[in-house]
Write a protein that holds these residues in place. Structure first.
Motif, short mmCIF file in Angstrom:
data_model
loop_
_atom_site.label_atom_id
_atom_site.label_comp_id
_atom_site.label_asym_id
_atom_site.label_seq_id
_atom_site.Cartn_x
_atom_site.Cartn_y
_atom_site.Cartn_z
N VAL A 41 3.59 31.42 19.70
CA VAL A 41 4.46 32.58 19.49
C VAL A 41 4.70 33.24 20.84
O VAL A 41 3.78 33.43 21.64
CB VAL A 41 3.82 33.57 18.49
N ARG B 106 7.33 33.19 15.42
CA ARG B 106 6.38 32.94 14.34
C ARG B 106 5.93 31.48 14.46
O ARG B 106 6.69 30.63 14.90
CB ARG B 106 7.07 33.16 13.00
N ASN B 107 4.70 31.18 14.06
CA ASN B 107 4.20 29.80 14.12
C ASN B 107 4.01 29.29 12.70
O ASN B 107 3.24 29.86 11.93
CB ASN B 107 2.88 29.73 14.90
#
Length: 164
Positions: free
Chosen positions: A107, A124-125
Motif C-alpha cells: 500500500v 489497498r492490498n
C-alpha cells in the motif's frame, strides 16, 4: 661504502615520506565527512500529488525508470480505479523499463506498468500477485494514501516537490 650509506638513507627517507603521505591523506579528512551515501540522501527526489483539495507527497526511488518518469512532470491525469486496490492512468509515452520488476506490492507504492504504459498507486492490498511482466516501483507515498480510496476515478496533478 659512503654510496651504499647514502643510497640506504635515501631509500629510508623515501619510504618514510611515502608512509607519511598515506597517513596525512587519511588523517586530513574530517571524521564526520560526507560519504557517497549521505550525499545521495541529501538529493532525495520527491513528488507532490494534488487530489481535489488534498496534497500528498511521495519519496521516489533512484533508478532510471524514476528519472524518466520525472522528465514527464508536471502531469495532470485522470486516474481510474482497478480492483478497488489501485488508481492508474496512462502516461503520455513509455518510460524506461530498467528498474527492478516485482510481482508483489505494498500500500502506498507508486509503480510503473510498462504494457500500459501506466503509472499506478496502490491504496489497498488484496493479496493478489501482479501478472507478467510485473511492475517497477518508482516510489512510495509518504502519508495520506487514503485520499485515493474513493469510488471511481480521480483527477491527480503530479509535480516535482523540491523541499528546501
Amino acid at each position: 661504502m659512503r654510496r651504499i650509506f647514502l643510497a640506504f638513507a635515501f631509500a629510508i627517507a623515501f619510504v618514510h615520506a611515502g608512509c607519511g603521505a598515506d597517513n596525512s591523506t587519511a588523517d586530513s579528512a574530517p571524521p564526520n565527512s560526507p560519504t557517497k551515501t549521505s550525499t545521495l540522501e541529501s538529493q532525495i527526489m520527491k513528488i507532490r500529488l494534488k487530489i481535489d483539495d488534498k496534497v500528498i507527497t511521495a519519496t521516489l526511488n533512484d533508478n532510471k525508470t524514476t528519472r524518466d518518469f520525472i522528465s514527464l512532470l508536471p502531469l495532470t491525469l485522470t486516474m481510474n480505479d482497478l480492483f478497488r486496490r489501485e488508481k492508474f492512468a496512462h502516461l503520455p509515452r513509455a518510460i524506461s523499463e530498467e528498474g527492478k520488476r516485482t510481482h508483489t506490492y505494498e500500500v502506498g507504492q507508486v509503480v510503473y506498468w510498462s504494457p500500459g504504459p501506466d503509472v499506478a498507486i496502490f491504496y489497498r492490498n488484496d493479496g493478489e500477485k501482479i501478472p507478467n511482466p510485473g511492475i517497477i516501483v518508482i516510489g512510495k507515498i509518504d502519508s495520506g494514501v487514503a485520499a485515493l480510496d474513493v469510488a471511481g476515478s480521480v483527477k491527480v496533478t503530479i509535480e516535482r516537490h523540491d523541499e528546501q
